[in-house]
Design an enzyme around this catalytic site. Sequence first.
Site, PDB file in Angstrom:
ATOM      1  N   HIS A  39      42.898  81.243 -96.614  1.00 38.94           N
ATOM      2  CA  HIS A  39      42.991  81.846 -95.282  1.00 38.94           C
ATOM      3  C   HIS A  39      43.563  80.895 -94.239  1.00 38.94           C
ATOM      4  O   HIS A  39      44.169  81.341 -93.254  1.00 38.94           O
ATOM      5  CB  HIS A  39      41.613  82.348 -94.842  1.00 38.94           C
ATOM      6  N   ASP A  45      54.778  94.295 -89.614  1.00 39.42           N
ATOM      7  CA  ASP A  45      53.686  93.933 -90.509  1.00 39.42           C
ATOM      8  C   ASP A  45      54.204  92.959 -91.562  1.00 39.42           C
ATOM      9  O   ASP A  45      55.195  93.238 -92.247  1.00 39.42           O
ATOM     10  CB  ASP A  45      53.133  95.195 -91.184  1.00 39.42           C
ATOM     11  N   ASP A  65      46.479  81.934 -91.741  1.00 39.28           N
ATOM     12  CA  ASP A  65      46.491  81.770 -90.284  1.00 39.28           C
ATOM     13  C   ASP A  65      47.744  81.032 -89.826  1.00 39.28           C
ATOM     14  O   ASP A  65      48.341  81.374 -88.793  1.00 39.28           O
ATOM     15  CB  ASP A  65      45.243  81.014 -89.825  1.00 39.28           C
ATOM     16  N   GLU A 110      47.638  91.331 -89.544  1.00 36.72           N
ATOM     17  CA  GLU A 110      48.991  90.779 -89.667  1.00 36.72           C
ATOM     18  C   GLU A 110      50.029  91.681 -89.020  1.00 36.72           C
ATOM     19  O   GLU A 110      51.209  91.620 -89.358  1.00 36.72           O
ATOM     20  CB  GLU A 110      49.329  90.551 -91.144  1.00 36.72           C
ATOM     21  N   ASN A 114      47.259  85.055 -98.701  1.00 37.16           N
ATOM     22  CA  ASN A 114      45.891  84.571 -98.514  1.00 37.16           C
ATOM     23  C   ASN A 114      45.228  84.241 -99.847  1.00 37.16           C
ATOM     24  O   ASN A 114      44.550  83.224 -99.983  1.00 37.16           O
ATOM     25  CB  ASN A 114      45.057  85.628 -97.777  1.00 37.16           C
TER      26      ASN A 114
END
Length: 200
Positions: free
Chosen positions: A50, A37, A54, A80, A45
């Site tokens: 965002h 993770d 990504d 994630e 973010n």
Amino acid sequence: MRSRRYGQAWLDQFAAARRQALAAHEAPATALVALLDLDHFKRLNDLHGHEVGDRALRHFAQVLEGCARASDVLVRWGGEEFLWVCPNTPLSEAGSLFARLQTGLREAPLELRGGPVQITVSAGFSVFPLGGPAPEDWALTLRVADAALYRAKRAGRDRWEGMAGAEAAEEAPLDRPAWADTSVDTLEAMGLLQETRPGA
């Protein structure tokens, strides 16, 4: 990077191959399992948007693919979170595999207009089958790996924790459904699971 659907199908096929090997009195395969993770992903973010989030996920996936071996299975598990399965690999190799991933991330930060951003990751390792009296259950192995991941997060992130069945445990006083309904902490307190951590 494979999808969760592919990963779940692969896990089912792996378990079926184990059952066939056992029925044929052959040595069945085992697997080291890691749930990974990204650390502070929400902060990334919030700070950069965002689109950068990504990009960070794609970047991490590329680094992970560079660290994995040809026989390993890599899956985008959700959000994630990533699943890394290493067939026929013992839990004792978790530390070296995680160190390889840490090195890869340090050497290849995410390049943004404002400068490089260092990505770190936390990991929870387990094995399939868990060993000891635990049933051969992928859902249980993943739940144990998830609990180990949570412990790594609580311990400061950018680190790993591991858990597996306690080989010294006597025959479990729980039936199969009870394993599914009992928390990992309780199973550990009963002596049915054993923790492994860096430096232990």
